[in-house]
Each structure stands twice: as structure tokens, then as C-alpha cells.
Design an enzyme around this catalytic site. Structure first.
Site, mmCIF file in Angstrom:
data_model
loop_
_atom_site.group_PDB
_atom_site.id
_atom_site.type_symbol
_atom_site.label_atom_id
_atom_site.label_comp_id
_atom_site.label_asym_id
_atom_site.label_seq_id
_atom_site.Cartn_x
_atom_site.Cartn_y
_atom_site.Cartn_z
ATOM 1 N N GLU A 120 0.833 -1.210 0.000
ATOM 2 C CA GLU A 120 0.000 0.000 0.000
ATOM 3 C C GLU A 120 0.859 1.248 0.000
ATOM 4 O O GLU A 120 2.043 1.182 0.325
ATOM 5 C CB GLU A 120 -0.922 -0.025 1.230
ATOM 6 C CG GLU A 120 -0.153 -0.053 2.529
ATOM 7 C CD GLU A 120 -0.990 -0.520 3.722
ATOM 8 O OE1 GLU A 120 -1.763 -1.479 3.575
ATOM 9 O OE2 GLU A 120 -0.841 0.076 4.804
ATOM 10 N N LYS A 122 2.642 4.670 1.096
ATOM 11 C CA LYS A 122 3.087 5.235 2.374
ATOM 12 C C LYS A 122 2.785 6.726 2.300
ATOM 13 O O LYS A 122 3.403 7.468 1.532
ATOM 14 C CB LYS A 122 4.581 4.992 2.568
ATOM 15 C CG LYS A 122 5.089 5.467 3.909
ATOM 16 C CD LYS A 122 6.509 4.972 4.130
ATOM 17 C CE LYS A 122 7.028 5.335 5.508
ATOM 18 N NZ LYS A 122 7.022 6.761 5.781
ATOM 19 N N ASP A 124 2.628 10.568 3.135
ATOM 20 C CA ASP A 124 3.613 11.460 3.755
ATOM 21 C C ASP A 124 2.896 12.508 4.603
ATOM 22 O O ASP A 124 2.573 13.594 4.143
ATOM 23 C CB ASP A 124 4.425 12.148 2.654
ATOM 24 C CG ASP A 124 5.699 12.747 3.191
ATOM 25 O OD1 ASP A 124 6.011 12.520 4.379
ATOM 26 O OD2 ASP A 124 6.380 13.446 2.426
ATOM 27 N N TYR A 231 -5.208 -1.295 12.271
ATOM 28 C CA TYR A 231 -6.073 -1.608 13.403
ATOM 29 C C TYR A 231 -5.130 -1.856 14.567
ATOM 30 O O TYR A 231 -4.260 -2.723 14.485
ATOM 31 C CB TYR A 231 -6.905 -2.843 13.032
ATOM 32 C CG TYR A 231 -7.382 -3.670 14.190
ATOM 33 C CD1 TYR A 231 -8.223 -3.112 15.156
ATOM 34 C CD2 TYR A 231 -7.004 -5.003 14.331
ATOM 35 C CE1 TYR A 231 -8.651 -3.871 16.224
ATOM 36 C CE2 TYR A 231 -7.444 -5.769 15.389
ATOM 37 C CZ TYR A 231 -8.259 -5.191 16.340
ATOM 38 O OH TYR A 231 -8.683 -5.932 17.410
ATOM 39 N N LYS A 321 11.349 3.264 0.233
ATOM 40 C CA LYS A 321 11.404 4.706 -0.023
ATOM 41 C C LYS A 321 11.771 4.950 -1.481
ATOM 42 O O LYS A 321 12.813 4.464 -1.939
ATOM 43 C CB LYS A 321 12.462 5.361 0.884
ATOM 44 C CG LYS A 321 12.108 5.353 2.358
ATOM 45 C CD LYS A 321 10.921 6.278 2.640
ATOM 46 C CE LYS A 321 10.754 6.586 4.098
ATOM 47 N NZ LYS A 321 11.513 7.679 4.611
ATOM 48 N N CYS A 415 27.631 43.775 -0.550
ATOM 49 C CA CYS A 415 26.191 43.517 -0.481
ATOM 50 C C CYS A 415 25.494 44.122 -1.707
ATOM 51 O O CYS A 415 25.671 45.307 -1.999
ATOM 52 C CB CYS A 415 25.618 44.117 0.797
ATOM 53 S SG CYS A 415 23.822 44.036 0.862
ATOM 54 N N CYS A 418 23.320 47.267 -0.303
ATOM 55 C CA CYS A 418 23.845 48.504 0.285
ATOM 56 C C CYS A 418 25.327 48.748 -0.018
ATOM 57 O O CYS A 418 25.867 49.798 0.311
ATOM 58 C CB CYS A 418 23.648 48.481 1.800
ATOM 59 S SG CYS A 418 24.661 47.238 2.614
ATOM 60 N N CYS A 440 25.828 40.307 5.288
ATOM 61 C CA CYS A 440 25.999 41.755 5.278
ATOM 62 C C CYS A 440 25.719 42.228 6.698
ATOM 63 O O CYS A 440 24.644 41.968 7.228
ATOM 64 C CB CYS A 440 25.004 42.384 4.303
ATOM 65 S SG CYS A 440 24.835 44.149 4.546
ATOM 66 N N CYS A 445 21.238 48.343 6.124
ATOM 67 C CA CYS A 445 21.087 47.821 4.757
ATOM 68 C C CYS A 445 19.605 47.793 4.343
ATOM 69 O O CYS A 445 18.781 47.194 5.036
ATOM 70 C CB CYS A 445 21.683 46.413 4.706
ATOM 71 S SG CYS A 445 21.264 45.497 3.228
HETATM 72 S S1 IVH Z 1 2.205 0.940 8.983
HETATM 73 C C1 IVH Z 1 3.808 -0.485 13.257
HETATM 74 N N1 IVH Z 1 1.219 1.955 6.785
HETATM 75 O O1 IVH Z 1 5.035 5.795 8.067
HETATM 76 C C2 IVH Z 1 3.841 0.032 11.879
HETATM 77 N N2 IVH Z 1 2.579 3.344 8.123
HETATM 78 O O2 IVH Z 1 7.907 5.430 8.589
HETATM 79 C C3 IVH Z 1 2.734 0.872 11.546
HETATM 80 N N3 IVH Z 1 2.815 5.612 7.272
HETATM 81 O O3 IVH Z 1 4.904 6.013 11.515
HETATM 82 C C4 IVH Z 1 2.993 1.661 10.345
HETATM 83 N N4 IVH Z 1 1.560 5.370 5.489
HETATM 84 O O4 IVH Z 1 3.095 7.206 10.263
HETATM 85 C C5 IVH Z 1 1.986 2.171 7.868
HETATM 86 N N5 IVH Z 1 0.251 2.728 4.823
HETATM 87 C C6 IVH Z 1 0.989 2.947 5.905
HETATM 88 C C7 IVH Z 1 1.588 4.187 6.145
HETATM 89 C C8 IVH Z 1 2.381 4.340 7.273
HETATM 90 C C9 IVH Z 1 2.302 6.213 6.194
HETATM 91 C C10 IVH Z 1 3.725 6.262 8.240
HETATM 92 C C11 IVH Z 1 3.389 5.988 9.671
HETATM 93 C C12 IVH Z 1 4.661 5.455 10.281
HETATM 94 C C13 IVH Z 1 5.688 5.864 9.296
HETATM 95 C C14 IVH Z 1 6.878 4.954 9.357
#
Ligand code: IVH
Length: 685
Positions: A120, A122, A124, A231, A321, A415, A418, A440, A445
Site C-alpha cells: 500500500e 506510504k 507522507d 487496526y 522509499k 552587499c 547597500c 551583510c 542595509c
Molecule cells: S504501517 C507499526 N502503513 O510511516 C507500523 N505506516 O515510517 C505501523 N505511514 O509512523 C505503520 N503510510 O506514520 C503504515 N500505509 C501505511 C503508512 C504508514 C504512512 C507512516 C506511519 C509510520 C511511518 C513509518
């Protein structure tokens, strides 16, 4: 070539830089280096510590998760520790992670066909946990250090994608990533720019900054959203049915009304996982929000127990990443800007190029040494990169593409504004990660003056409505202002005659200036724009010394006793107040009627006592006779506690004008609501 001393020095250097970067990122929402650079430093440190265990240290940043909880929100302990993820940076590493997980599970007797990975995006943003009691949202908390975070429930309630009440009365805790959609971020930064305020570096910082506003209405304006991705604990079903897979939990989370993370694919082999990660990478540019990687998780929840946990990361998941996006383009010229504190920053003007979804025509070069170190010449083909931050940077030139017409950039010796001879500061610690800076040092200035006045008038400082960058420039060019105090003696008639002004605008400006006089000494101190002295530091200093005048006699040692005021800040403040021109400026401001001390009535009550011992106050709405800092100070001086959010533990909610959700919450919980006047009466009698 590696000897233990040099490794030890490098480790110390890495820890220092990582800690500084983490503090700026997590606590001040103002990063200085890109995420990618941060990750690289972190990885280098981790590897060195693994290779030289004798140099490892439990207090190293590699053993901590993220930032510490800030002071202003109530601290809460998470029901389940909020861990982080281990990162992988290449497809090889990713495949190795997948293969190793498969091997361990097989060794433990898990049938091959039951081993599945969810892949899935990640997101930001910043991690929060959401707790529901009998279906009602009772707590929203930031991650903090993973164990203790901040109670930001009031702000969490303003976020789309988080139900206040579930359709079923469940006791449940889930976790997700709060983010700011990119469009909202651009809009917010445009507004900030117009108001002459500092812009956010990227949507994540904007989201983090907004989620930590003490006023929930400001957070609501930030239009944040969430993807719930885990969850944590509790029940997802009323009948107590225990979910078996991550995919099932995510499906159920969506059913309950949350915005849930979208699982891209359930994959079985390293190749399938890599393919899914590539798919997500391909979608990146088109998404309306930022993602910084992909997360691979073991789908069957029971199997996670077999794989277990590291101290702060699970072994059953990994974050891939994506490398920052890079493109080649031509460097047309380099512009040099003079900042508020006199620091010169080079800005590269580029042939426009499409990069990570936007057109890039400017890039930061951070400081002069970078231009030399990266051998960047005007006319060069350069590589620009966008790594998490919205402002792209030039990472290097492509010498092979030179045709001989390129010219070396010569930094000005004087600068550009000035003409003062510039000072080269080789070991500076501010305004950029590494490398020296040119400064500077002429206090008169014009370029610095312009930036200082813009800052003085900005919304977070003296908040002078209508005094934007263009008008400031005009007032300086006309010779009407030589310092901030001159603003208060401007001749309305002359201002009215300036281009695009007129009588009405000039009157409005005069009124705005008048209103700004009562912002109080903390705002004023911040507005003065002293180096190293941010908004929080200014508030801390004034809460202690109570007036600007007191700073003329304050010793650096006394100032550094104040919480969060380091040696550098206290030295800088003391030095600023030793300058004769500071005396002149403050005297002029006082003469103009600008308030430079906390109110007398308060000062008279500076006989601190314990009247409010054991009581917690929450301030809401606009106070009329004092600022929030003053009210907080008053509460603290009488032994009370001031908190940012209302809970059952709150003793009093002090409601000012236009009080919002906190007042509603107080009424819901039956917390006593008092007026500002009541607070003063209680403190004085
Ligand atoms: S799972 C115990 N799933 O990435 C692990 N984290 O670098 C639970 N994050 O602190 C993390 N998207 O804030 C998970 N689909 C995703 C995520 C995700 C963003 C963030 C999360 C975590 C950080 C870790």
C-alpha cells in the site's frame, strides 16, 4: 583508512546533525534538510553503530522514534506503542526482506499458500492514533516518541475522514496518517506569502503545524484528511469476532466510516511485491496528496507474531522509499537575496522543467560553498531534485555536457543592496545544513530593513493588516521609514499619495498600525527578528522578564535558565540589547505608544502564590484584556496549569469572545466555564 577515532567523530557528527534535523522537523515543523538526506544520514549512522558496537549508545537517535511530545498539549500514553517502520531503499533490499519473511514463516510451519503481503502507499503526513469508547471518538493523539504523544482530540475532530461516532458502539483504537492535500497546501502557502509570513516547506510540515494549532478553528481551516492504515487494538465487530487479515481490517475500517488506506495489491512473491511497489511509484505524480514510499506488510495477523518486533519497528513490515525525482535542465543565472538577518542566499534560475508534477524554474543553492563544492557554473546542465520538499535543489552539474561557454559564478564581495563589504562566516550553524555563509552586517542595509519590516508586520508578529511587501518597499524607497518605529509616525497624507494607495487605504493602514500597538511584549520581541529567537523563545523570555526594557539589563546566564532557551539564543538576545541602535528603536516604539511590558496589574500580582494549585485551565476564544501568553503566565504564577484541550480533568474553561468547540466540549463534559474577568478576580482575590 577508518580508525576508531575518526569513526567516533563521524558518529558524533551524524548524531548531532540527525538530532538537529529531527528537532526542526518534528518540533518546529520547519525542516532544513530533505527527507532523503535525513534518511541517508540515519542509515550511515545505523551502519556505523552496527559495525562498531562499542561506539553504540542507547541515547543515539537510531534508538528513538521521532520527536518528543510538545509541552503545550496534554500528554497521553498510547494504548499500543506506535512504532515506526524500517526502511529499504532498493528493490534488492525489498526482495530480500520479502524472501526472509517467507523463509522464517516456512520454518515455523506456515503453509506457503498462506503467506501473503499487502502492498500500500506510504502517505507522507503525520501519524495519529484514534480511540473510540462505545463508538464515540474520545481521543486523537499524535505519535510523539511512540509511547507518549499529544492529545489533539479537538483538532482531530475537524478532520474529514474521521467519524465522531461509529455506527456501532465499539471500543476501538486505529492508527492513520493525517495529511494535507497538495492543492490546499499551495493555497495556504500563497496566503502566507501574501501576508509576508514564512511558508511551509511541504504539505507534511503544513499538516503537522496545523494539527498542533491550539485553536481548533485554525486546524479546521487547514482542511486536513486522513488515511487509516492500521487496526491497533479493541474490537472491530460488535460480536467480538477477531479479524484474521490486514485486508479484512482495512475493509472493515472503511465500512465503519473512516477514509481507509487503499491496498494496491496482495502479493505472494518478491517479484510480485516489487511490481506492486513500482505500480504505486508510477501513480505518485497523479495523486492529489504526497506519498513518500510504499509499505509492505504481512497480511495474516497471526503470522506477524511469529516474525515479531525490533525495539521500535516491526519485523513483519517494511517501508520502501522511492528515490527523489531528478531531472536535467539548464542553469540560466544565479540570483543573490539578502535575508532579514543579512545572510545572502543564492537562488538558481532554471530553464523551466517538469518535475514531480510541477514546473520548476527556481531552486535553492543553500549557501556559497555548495556552488563550489558541486562545481556548478552558469550555463551548466544541472540535475535538479525534489525530495519531499516543495523547493527543489540542485544536486550537481553535468560537466560532460559543457561546451565551453559556461562561466564560474563569482559571489559578490559587497552587499548587492547597500554595498557594504560582506563577511564570510565559515562555521555558521544557522540558515542551512553545512557550509559557510556570507553576511551583510550593515544594520542600515535597505534589503535587510525591508525583510525585517515585512517580518515585523507579519501576521504572527505585530499583525499589521495591509502592510505587505510591496508597500514596505515603497515606504523604504520613498525614505519614509528607516526602522520599524517609523511606521508609527507615518504621515497619512503622504502615504495616501503613494501609487495604488489613496485616502481609504492610508486610513486603514493607520488603524491597523494603531491596533498593532497592543500586541504585547512577547509579540514585539518576536517581531524584532533577532537571530535564533523564534516565537516560542520570545514568549518564554517575556513570561520570565515581563518587559522589553528588562532585557537591556538581562545577563545571558539568566536568560539561558529559561526553558528551551539555549546558550546561543541567550547570547544573541543579550548582544542585540547591547547595541545602541536597539535602545533608540525601543525608545521610539515606546514613544509611539507601543506596549512593551506586561500589564501593571499583573506585575503588581507578581507575588506568586498557590491559589490555583491542582487546577487545570483551558483558554478559548479571544481574550480582551490580556493576551494568551499573559493569561497563561497569570495561571502559572498562581500555581495552576494551562492546557490546550478540554477533558474531564479540566477545572475551568476560560471563555473569551467567539469561543468555539472547546466551549461546546466544556458544556458537554460539565466543566465550569468562567470569563476572563472571573479569572482575574480569582487571581487577585
Ligand atoms: S504501517 C507499526 N502503513 O510511516 C507500523 N505506516 O515510517 C505501523 N505511514 O509512523 C505503520 N503510510 O506514520 C503504515 N500505509 C501505511 C503508512 C504508514 C504512512 C507512516 C506511519 C509510520 C511511518 C513509518
Amino acid at each position: 583508512m577508518e580508525n576508531i577515532e575518526s569513526v567516533s567523530l563521524r558518529i558524533a557528527e551524524l548524531r548531532r546533525r540527525i538530532e538537529r534535523a529531527a528537532k526542526l522537523y518534528y518540533e518546529n515543523d520547519a525542516p532544513e534538510i530533505s527527507d532523503f538526506e535525513y534518511d541517508a544520514l540515519f542509515e550511515e549512522l545505523r551502519q556505523l553503530e552496527a559495525k562498531y558496537p562499542e561506539l553504540d549508545d542507547p541515547s543515539s537517535p537510531t534508538h528513538k522514534v521521532g520527536g518528543r511530545a510538545l509541552e503545550k498539549f496534554e500528554k497521553v500514553t498510547h494504548p499500543v506503542k506506535m512504532g515506526s517502520l524500517s526502511d529499504v531503499f532498493s528493490e534488492e533490499e525489498l526482495s530480500a526482506f520479502v524472501q526472509k519473511s517467507i523463509d522464517v514463516l516456512l520454518e515455523n510451519g506456515v503453509p506457503a499458500e498462506e503467506i501473503v503481503f499487502s502492498v500500500e502507499p506510504k502517505i507522507d503526513g503525520l501519524s495519529v492514533s484514534l480511540t473510540y469508547e462505545r463508538g464515540v471518538l474520545t481521543l486523537g493523539a499524535t505519535r510523539g516518541d511512540g509511547t507518549v504523544g499529544e492529545n489533539v482530540t479537538e483538532n482531530i475532530r475537524t478532520i474529514a475522514g474521521i467519524p465522531h461516532r461509529l455506527s456501532e458502539p465499539l471500543d476501538l483504537c486505529v492508527r492513520g496518517e493525517v495529511y494535507m492535500p497538495r492543492e490546499v497546501f499551495y493555497e495556504l502557502n500563497r496566503e502566507k506569502e501574501d501576508a509576508g509570513e514564512k511558508t511551509f516547506a511541504n504539505p507534511r510540515n503544513a499538516a503537522a503545524g496545523s494539527l498542533r494549532r491550539l485553536d481548533a478553528a485554525e486546524c479546521a481551516a487547514a482542511k486536513l484528511d486522513i488515511f487509516v492504515f492500521n487496526y491497533q487494538t479493541g474490537s472491530l465487530y460488535e460480536d467480538g469476532h477477531a479479524p484474521e487479515t490486514h485486508a479484512e481490517t482495512i475493509g472493515r475500517i472503511a465500512e465503519l466510516g473512516f477514509h481507509a488506506i487503499r491496498i494496491q495489491k496482495l502479493a505472494r512473491t518478491p517479484d510480485e511485491v516489487v511490481e506492486a511497489v513500482r505500480e504505486i511509484g508510477g501513480m505518485r505524480v497523479g495523486l492529489p496528496y504526497d506519498i513518500d514510499g510504499a509499505v509492505v506488510k504481512i497480511n495474516v495477523l497471526d503470522q506477524r507474531t511469529i516474525l515479531g518486533e525490533n525495539p521500535s519497528t516491526p519485523k513483519w513490515a517494511a517501508a520502501f522509499k522511492y528515490p527523489p525525482e531528478q531531472k536535467e535542465t539548464k542553469l540560466l543565472s544565479i540570483e543573490v537575496n539578502v535575508g532579514r538577518t543579512g545572510v545572502l542566499t543564492p537562488l538558481a534560475l532554471l530553464e523551466p522543467v517538469q518535475l514531480a508534477g510541477t514546473t520548476v524554474s527556481r531552486a535553492t543553492l543553500h549557501n556559497i560553498d555548495i556552488i563550489r563544492a558541486r562545481d556548478i557554473r552558469i550555463g551548466d546542465t544541472v540535475i535538479v531534485q525534489k525530495a519531499g520538499d516543495i523547493i527543489p535543489e540542485i544536486i550537481g552539474s553535468v560537466p560532460a555536457k559543457r561546451d565551453g561557454t559556461e562561466t564560474e559564478f563569482r559571489f559578490p564581495e559587497r552587499c548587492p543592496s547597500c554595498g557594504e563589504v560582506l563577511i564570510y562566516d565559515k562555521d555558521n550553524e544557522e540558515d542551512g545544513a553545512d557550509g559557510g555563509i556570507l553576511r551583510c552586517e550593515n544594520p542600515a542595509c535597505p534589503a535587510q530593513l525591508e525583510r525585517r519590516i515585512i517580518h515585523f508586520a507579519s501576521r504572527g508578529a505585530m499583525n499589521i493588516d495591509g502592510l505587505g511587501p510591496a508597500l514596505v518597499r515603497l515606504l523604504i524607497d520613498e525614505g519614509y521609514i528607516r526602522d520599524a518605529a517609523d511606521l508609527y509616525t507615518l504621515d497619512v497624507e503622504k502615504v495616501a499619495e503613494l501609487p495604488r494607495m489613496g485616502k481609504k487605504s492610508a486610513e486603514n493602514l493607520k488603524n491597523a498600525l494603531e491596533a498593532s500597538k497592543t500586541r504585547g511584549p512577547a509579540k514585539l520581541l518576536w517581531a524584532l527578528g533577532i537571530r535564533h529567537t523564534g516565537e516560542a523563545a520570545s514568549e518564554g523570555v517575556i513570561a520570565k522578564v515581563r518587559s522589553i526594557d528588562a532585557l537591556f539589563d538581562a545577563k545571558p546566564e539568566e536568560l539561558s535558565e529559561i526553558e528551551d532557551i539555549g546558550e546561543v539564543t541567550s547570547e544573541t538576545i543579550a548582544a542585540y540589547f547591547r547595541l545602541p541602535e536597539t535602545r533608540t528603536l525601543i525608545d521610539k516604539l515606546k514613544e509611539a505608544g507601543v506596549v512593551t511590558a506586561l500589564p501593571e496589574t499583573d506585575a503588581a500580582a507578581s507575588d506568586t502564590d498557590e491559589k490555583f494549585a491542582g487546577m487545570t485551565f483551558v483558554l478559548t476564544g479571544t481574550l480582551t484584556t490580556m493576551t494568551r501568553t499573559e493569561a497563561t503566565d497569570l495561571i502559572k504564577r498562581h500555581g495552576g496549569k494551562a492546557s490546550g484541550s478540554v477533558s474531564k480533568k479540566t477545572t475551568y474553561v476560560v471563555a473569551g469572545e467567539a469561543a468555539g468547540s472547546k466551549l461546546t466540549k466544556a458544556n458537554e463534559l460539565g466543566v465550569t466555564v468562567i470569563s476572563e474577568e472571573d479569572l482575574l478576580k480569582m487571581a487577585n482575590g
